[in-house]
Design a protein around this motif. Sequence first.
Motif, PDB file in Angstrom:
ATOM      1  N   TRP A  97       0.841  -1.196   0.000  1.00 23.41           N
ATOM      2  CA  TRP A  97       0.000   0.000   0.000  1.00 23.41           C
ATOM      3  C   TRP A  97       0.877   1.248   0.000  1.00 23.41           C
ATOM      4  O   TRP A  97       2.051   1.199   0.380  1.00 23.41           O
ATOM      5  CB  TRP A  97      -0.947   0.017   1.196  1.00 23.41           C
ATOM      6  CG  TRP A  97      -0.291  -0.186   2.537  1.00 23.41           C
ATOM      7  CD1 TRP A  97      -0.150  -1.365   3.210  1.00 23.41           C
ATOM      8  CD2 TRP A  97       0.313   0.819   3.368  1.00 23.41           C
ATOM      9  NE1 TRP A  97       0.512  -1.168   4.398  1.00 23.41           N
ATOM     10  CE2 TRP A  97       0.802   0.162   4.526  1.00 23.41           C
ATOM     11  CE3 TRP A  97       0.501   2.187   3.253  1.00 23.41           C
ATOM     12  CZ2 TRP A  97       1.451   0.830   5.552  1.00 23.41           C
ATOM     13  CZ3 TRP A  97       1.150   2.876   4.279  1.00 23.41           C
ATOM     14  CH2 TRP A  97       1.604   2.198   5.416  1.00 23.41           C
ATOM     15  N   GLY A 117      -5.433   3.361  -6.852  1.00 20.75           N
ATOM     16  CA  GLY A 117      -4.508   2.324  -6.415  1.00 20.75           C
ATOM     17  C   GLY A 117      -4.398   1.212  -7.438  1.00 20.75           C
ATOM     18  O   GLY A 117      -5.370   0.890  -8.142  1.00 20.75           O
ATOM     19  N   ALA A 139      -4.315   5.479   2.624  1.00 22.40           N
ATOM     20  CA  ALA A 139      -3.516   4.461   1.937  1.00 22.40           C
ATOM     21  C   ALA A 139      -4.326   3.851   0.787  1.00 22.40           C
ATOM     22  O   ALA A 139      -5.541   3.640   0.903  1.00 22.40           O
ATOM     23  CB  ALA A 139      -3.106   3.372   2.915  1.00 22.40           C
ATOM     24  N   PRO A 141      -4.268   0.501  -1.976  1.00 28.00           N
ATOM     25  CA  PRO A 141      -3.660  -0.829  -2.095  1.00 28.00           C
ATOM     26  C   PRO A 141      -2.830  -0.986  -3.364  1.00 28.00           C
ATOM     27  O   PRO A 141      -3.123  -0.400  -4.410  1.00 28.00           O
ATOM     28  CB  PRO A 141      -4.872  -1.765  -2.103  1.00 28.00           C
ATOM     29  CG  PRO A 141      -6.020  -0.925  -2.565  1.00 28.00           C
ATOM     30  CD  PRO A 141      -5.742   0.454  -2.074  1.00 28.00           C
ATOM     31  N   LEU A 170      -2.541  -3.995   4.739  1.00 24.94           N
ATOM     32  CA  LEU A 170      -3.023  -2.742   5.296  1.00 24.94           C
ATOM     33  C   LEU A 170      -3.911  -2.969   6.520  1.00 24.94           C
ATOM     34  O   LEU A 170      -3.845  -2.218   7.497  1.00 24.94           O
ATOM     35  CB  LEU A 170      -3.794  -1.962   4.229  1.00 24.94           C
ATOM     36  CG  LEU A 170      -4.284  -0.563   4.623  1.00 24.94           C
ATOM     37  CD1 LEU A 170      -3.121   0.320   5.034  1.00 24.94           C
ATOM     38  CD2 LEU A 170      -5.067   0.065   3.478  1.00 24.94           C
TER      39      LEU A 170
END
Length: 835
Positions: A97, A117, A139, A141, A170
């Motif tokens: 992440w 992401g 965050a 992934p 995460l």
Amino acid sequence: MIHHKHRRRLMAGATCLVMLVALGAGTAHAESRIPATAPAQAVPVQAVPVQAVPVQAEAVQAEAGHVPQLAEVGAVIQPASVSGKTAREVCGRGATWLRLRFTELDLRGDDSLTITGAKGGGFRFTGRQWRGRAFTTRAFPGECVKVEPRFADPASTYAVDGVQTGTQPLESAEVVVAGAGDICGSACSETGKLITAINPAAVFTTGDNAYDSGTLSEYRGAYHRTWGPFFGKTYPTAGNHEYNTSGASGYFDYFGARAGARGKGYYSWDIGDWHFIALNSNISMSAGSAQEQWLRADLAANTKPCTAAYLHHPLYNVGNHSPSTGTRPLWKALYDHKADLMLAGHDHNYQRWALQDHQGNAKADGVREILVGTGGKSFYGLSSSNPANLQAKNANTHGVLKLTLSATGYKFDFVPIAGRTFTDSGSATCHKAGSTEPGFTMSADPATLTVAPGASGSSSVNVAGVNGFSGTTNLTVTAPSGVSASLSPSSVTVPNGGTASAALTISVAQSAPAGTHTLTVTGTSGTITRTTTVRLVIGIPPAFADDFEQDHGWTVNPAGTDTATGGRWERGDPEETAESGIKQLGNAVSGANVLVTGRLAGSGPGAHDVDGGLTSVRSPAIELPSGASTLKLSYTFAHRDNSSTSDYLRIKVIGSTTVTVLERLGTASTDLDGAWTPVTADLSALAGQSVRILVEAADAGTASLIEAAVDDVSVTSAVSGGTTFGNDTDMPVADQATVESPIEVTGREGNAPAALRVTARITHPYRGDLAVELVAPGGRVFPLKAARNKEDGADVAIDTTVDASSVMANGTWRLRVKDTLAQDNGVLTAWSLTF
């Protein structure tokens, strides 16, 4: 049925904190890449393993736009340099992440910037809320994120100067925060030992940290010896004792930039995927205040899935102090933005509350308050009452609250000092966990309408884009029998980062019965569907109503003859004052604001009380109906034992004649504490006239300490007997839960009847599970049905009468249904009151 709850193993070990700008040796590598259509341009950077860099946490900056980011154990800090007008890809090799650190994000017009992401999840930035801020995103992934600027305006720009990555999943990248309030009494050394043993990544305080006045010498004394070792990772907030020193100067001198800007004391910081907000409940918190506006802007610019706030004065409290209703506007902002936790102190005990909104209604998307005033000062007692939303309480154990935080939720543990056994623990998922895709929310303003039969009312339905949503939303509305509703327009277009509104017009048939109903407005855009509701009260609306949350035109010193030199009437959020008991209450009957004689506490209880004579305030003109009408209000009047009968609070209604509604005189040699008291007056003698309410307070004899306030003023018309009020909105009754369904009664004169008829229908497979109560507007409870373990059969049908002649008829009545045994759910389908 017993439910097994899986508990994740908590990570052990110390957490070290690093600024994103810190550099050092490391093996991980991050790079920013241009899309495949152009040659890749890797930017070599160094990586910094968090656990390898023993530096202190970044200090909170006074700059409102700077939000520091603390990392989890195992996270890696990497510098980067990403900007420009074309799409870029930012990667951390081997990462599971990434988070991006923005030092600049200035979007003009309809321009946007989207982060996606590599393994799902995204966020679209739009609007102006990012301008002038430095922050770190949530965050995303995968080992890479794609940054896509969509800029048409040449002035739009952004800059990323760092990346935070992790190789652990995460969901297991946990971080620990701990703290308490009301700290340096007899046990602060013991609670300090708990912080040492927990070794959290950050420490919070909920105020009254150094007794008795928060002077610099007090901070440098017992507090510094016991909690001072955590200074470098402490994020404090101030309590009322800090303000016993002018401007809380000792507090700001000790903590410096860590306490936020001097004179404000509110700021925010991030840790992992959590956003923490320190608030100051000793300064103005009213709607529209600088602090409330800052909070809303801070929340709007937050990308984290989990949010916690903390302050000193709790909104919900069953301890020695009254609930601090002045915090309600801040609570509303937090609830509107789906915050998860509110931490508080002030009362020297421990209380944990269920998820609820700013009005005390249990809500699945509500905020959980945990009051942890157990840092070391002597205990305050707890009330014997146990409101439905109170889940745990204790008043004999010093300790601290430990929060174990992940990107999706939290675990809380009350940790007691050595020798004590009380503990409390639990876990929850964050409201916005996993919510990164564009969408929209809906709300109605006002959310409650009172409309008379044969009349119409209106509300505004607002559609707000989230996570970069933009597009057309189609709107529909469902209404009960006897009510017609329409939306104009029936579809709205939401711009990037913006809102759109439609007018909801509601018309009630002349034959529609009085009662409470729910209208549901549904918005649909593609596969996304959202709803909001409007509570419709069919009845006679009040001729006048003022809860003082807004300025409705009251005039101070209307005759120009007032003589008081201090404590003149004003509308505002009152601050509590005490002199041999509470004299000026620090709360309101509803909302945050009241009409009060000098709302500030000042340097002492006599600083802003009524001094030297008379202060008066007059309402705007009120047109009374031709029939009977009733004035209702609440007041508080308090004085020291130096008062006399020359001092008074008077409330009059002035038309062709004058009706004296209230006269309270001072009493010699008596300390009279403040208490909210309801008043009802018959205005039939002034029927059909234009009248005004005059409120007077006086310190008319020798110098006395006099305080007074007024709240929730209303004038309503009378309705003849035999009227039924009902609520036919389905209310699910979950297994082992408590729900309350409201009915708003208006236009009734005086008290409820001695034979108030109550009907209710509840579907449930096992009626023995259920207890049913009627709750009157003033809080009196009338039991209607008890739960019985061996009562067989399904469903509950209630048709009974109660003697309600001791309580006022007008107001919000509630039917409370409790499911006391496990396994089954039910539905409250309808209920009514007949007067």
